[in-house]
Write a protein that holds these residues in place. Structure first.
Motif, PDB file in Angstrom:
ATOM      1  N   VAL A  69      40.266  42.338  42.531  1.00 48.08           N
ATOM      2  CA  VAL A  69      40.734  41.291  41.715  1.00 48.08           C
ATOM      3  C   VAL A  69      40.536  41.466  40.216  1.00 48.08           C
ATOM      4  N   ALA A  70      41.381  40.967  39.278  1.00 50.34           N
ATOM      5  CA  ALA A  70      41.053  41.438  37.962  1.00 50.34           C
ATOM      6  C   ALA A  70      40.624  40.046  37.293  1.00 50.34           C
ATOM      7  N   PHE A  71      40.858  38.958  37.800  1.00 49.46           N
ATOM      8  CA  PHE A  71      40.099  37.427  37.410  1.00 49.46           C
ATOM      9  C   PHE A  71      39.786  36.818  38.536  1.00 49.46           C
ATOM     10  N   ASP A  72      38.483  36.384  38.278  1.00 43.53           N
ATOM     11  CA  ASP A  72      37.829  35.795  39.420  1.00 43.53           C
ATOM     12  C   ASP A  72      38.467  34.475  39.927  1.00 43.53           C
ATOM     13  N   ASP A  73      39.306  33.870  39.116  1.00 44.20           N
ATOM     14  CA  ASP A  73      40.207  32.620  39.457  1.00 44.20           C
ATOM     15  C   ASP A  73      40.870  33.078  40.600  1.00 44.20           C
ATOM     16  N   SER A  74      41.631  34.284  40.454  1.00 39.80           N
ATOM     17  CA  SER A  74      42.664  34.763  41.641  1.00 39.80           C
ATOM     18  C   SER A  74      41.879  34.869  43.073  1.00 39.80           C
ATOM     19  N   SER A  75      40.639  35.173  43.073  1.00 37.03           N
ATOM     20  CA  SER A  75      39.723  35.390  44.279  1.00 37.03           C
ATOM     21  C   SER A  75      39.825  34.112  44.918  1.00 37.03           C
ATOM     22  N   ILE A  76      39.841  32.964  44.424  1.00 34.42           N
ATOM     23  CA  ILE A  76      39.835  31.735  45.099  1.00 34.42           C
ATOM     24  C   ILE A  76      41.162  31.256  45.850  1.00 34.42           C
ATOM     25  N   GLN A  77      42.247  32.004  45.606  1.00 33.49           N
ATOM     26  CA  GLN A  77      43.189  31.726  46.379  1.00 33.49           C
ATOM     27  C   GLN A  77      43.537  32.772  47.538  1.00 33.49           C
ATOM     28  N   LEU A  78      42.703  33.526  47.487  1.00 29.01           N
ATOM     29  CA  LEU A  78      42.966  34.480  48.906  1.00 29.01           C
ATOM     30  C   LEU A  78      42.273  33.813  50.080  1.00 29.01           C
ATOM     31  N   PRO A  79      42.627  34.228  51.247  1.00 32.26           N
ATOM     32  CA  PRO A  79      41.982  33.795  52.617  1.00 32.26           C
ATOM     33  C   PRO A  79      40.340  33.898  52.634  1.00 32.26           C
ATOM     34  N   ALA A  80      39.814  32.909  53.074  1.00 30.88           N
ATOM     35  CA  ALA A  80      38.235  32.986  52.930  1.00 30.88           C
ATOM     36  C   ALA A  80      37.541  34.294  53.737  1.00 30.88           C
ATOM     37  N   PRO A  81      37.968  35.031  54.707  1.00 32.24           N
ATOM     38  CA  PRO A  81      37.214  36.069  54.943  1.00 32.24           C
ATOM     39  C   PRO A  81      37.489  37.374  54.138  1.00 32.24           C
ATOM     40  N   THR A  82      38.562  37.301  52.978  1.00 28.98           N
ATOM     41  CA  THR A  82      38.806  38.348  52.372  1.00 28.98           C
ATOM     42  C   THR A  82      37.504  38.794  51.372  1.00 28.98           C
ATOM     43  N   PRO A  83      36.900  40.074  51.618  1.00 22.82           N
ATOM     44  CA  PRO A  83      35.855  40.534  50.835  1.00 22.82           C
ATOM     45  C   PRO A  83      36.370  40.605  49.338  1.00 22.82           C
ATOM     46  N   ILE A  84      35.918  40.199  48.195  1.00 24.53           N
ATOM     47  CA  ILE A  84      36.469  40.350  46.907  1.00 24.53           C
ATOM     48  C   ILE A  84      35.627  41.182  46.130  1.00 24.53           C
ATOM     49  N   VAL A  85      36.423  42.093  45.512  1.00 24.26           N
ATOM     50  CA  VAL A  85      35.479  43.043  44.334  1.00 24.26           C
ATOM     51  C   VAL A  85      36.124  42.659  43.090  1.00 24.26           C
ATOM     52  N   LEU A  86      35.530  42.133  42.235  1.00 24.21           N
ATOM     53  CA  LEU A  86      35.900  41.871  40.890  1.00 24.21           C
ATOM     54  C   LEU A  86      35.652  42.905  39.953  1.00 24.21           C
ATOM     55  N   THR A  87      37.142  43.479  39.588  1.00 24.70           N
ATOM     56  CA  THR A  87      37.169  44.698  38.771  1.00 24.70           C
ATOM     57  C   THR A  87      37.693  44.598  37.574  1.00 24.70           C
ATOM     58  N   GLY A  88      38.202  43.179  37.063  1.00 30.29           N
ATOM     59  CA  GLY A  88      38.931  43.392  35.720  1.00 30.29           C
ATOM     60  C   GLY A  88      40.234  44.319  35.787  1.00 30.29           C
ATOM     61  N   THR A  89      40.552  44.282  34.454  1.00 33.20           N
ATOM     62  CA  THR A  89      41.710  45.006  34.313  1.00 33.20           C
ATOM     63  C   THR A  89      41.477  46.077  33.340  1.00 33.20           C
ATOM     64  N   PRO A  90      41.505  47.386  33.649  1.00 34.67           N
ATOM     65  CA  PRO A  90      40.950  48.384  32.533  1.00 34.67           C
ATOM     66  C   PRO A  90      41.925  48.530  31.401  1.00 34.67           C
ATOM     67  N   ALA A  91      41.477  48.666  30.403  1.00 36.43           N
ATOM     68  CA  ALA A  91      42.450  48.696  29.160  1.00 36.43           C
ATOM     69  C   ALA A  91      41.804  50.029  28.323  1.00 36.43           C
ATOM     70  N   ARG A  92      42.764  50.626  27.802  1.00 30.16           N
ATOM     71  CA  ARG A  92      42.389  51.597  26.749  1.00 30.16           C
ATOM     72  C   ARG A  92      41.722  51.232  25.807  1.00 30.16           C
ATOM     73  N   GLU A  93      40.859  52.104  24.886  1.00 37.75           N
ATOM     74  CA  GLU A  93      40.103  51.705  23.829  1.00 37.75           C
ATOM     75  C   GLU A  93      40.893  51.333  22.722  1.00 37.75           C
ATOM     76  N   GLU A  94      42.095  51.776  22.334  1.00 39.74           N
ATOM     77  CA  GLU A  94      42.897  51.327  21.397  1.00 39.74           C
ATOM     78  C   GLU A  94      43.395  49.934  21.716  1.00 39.74           C
ATOM     79  N   PHE A  95      43.654  49.331  23.043  1.00 39.55           N
ATOM     80  CA  PHE A  95      43.876  47.953  23.109  1.00 39.55           C
ATOM     81  C   PHE A  95      42.738  47.203  22.666  1.00 39.55           C
ATOM     82  N   ILE A  96      41.742  47.576  23.184  1.00 38.51           N
ATOM     83  CA  ILE A  96      40.565  46.735  22.879  1.00 38.51           C
ATOM     84  C   ILE A  96      40.313  46.578  21.460  1.00 38.51           C
ATOM     85  N   ARG A  97      40.232  47.743  20.686  1.00 36.76           N
ATOM     86  CA  ARG A  97      40.153  47.519  19.246  1.00 36.76           C
ATOM     87  C   ARG A  97      41.236  46.717  18.783  1.00 36.76           C
ATOM     88  N   LEU A  98      42.404  46.984  19.000  1.00 41.11           N
ATOM     89  CA  LEU A  98      43.447  45.929  18.689  1.00 41.11           C
ATOM     90  C   LEU A  98      43.118  44.465  18.619  1.00 41.11           C
TER      91      LEU A  98
END
Length: 105
Positions: A69-98
């Motif tokens: 999941v990209a956002f921690d909030d979306s993990s609470i909407q998934l079924p309880a037994p689902t293993p969650i990995v918080l990955t975030g959303t990757p962005a290129r350096e140009e977007f981060i600088r902007l």
């Protein structure tokens, strides 16, 4: 009828080639292939990039090996037994600088 045909075609294709993992990206097509993978015993990982978990992720989360999941909030909407990995959303350096240059309003 198309969904049923897609399921059986996906199930057949997964049996024809050795498949070690299916990544579900969301949406109706992903749900069909993900269900076929589950029926074949192929591990499933869901990728949920939105803040609100998709219907596909909510329905298939219990069958997934993990949900990335990209956002921690979306993990609470998934079924309880689902293993969650918080990955975030990757962005290129140009977007981060902007983003960092934008004035705060």
């Amino acid at each position: 009828m198309d969904n049923t045909a897609g399921y059986w075609a996906s199930r057949w294709a997964l049996g024809e080639e050795p498949t070690s993992l299916v990544v579900g990206l969301g949406g109706p097509v992903s749900a069909i292939v993900s269900r076929a993978a589950h029926s074949r015993g192929v591990p499933l990982v869901l990728l949920e990039k939105d803040a609100r978990a998709s219907r596909t992720a909510r329905q298939l989360g219990a069958y997934a090996e993990a949900a990335c999941v990209a956002f921690d909030d979306s993990s609470i909407q998934l079924p309880a037994p689902t293993p969650i990995v918080l990955t975030g959303t990757p962005a290129r350096e140009e977007f981060i600088r902007l983003h960092n240059r934008q004035p705060v309003r």
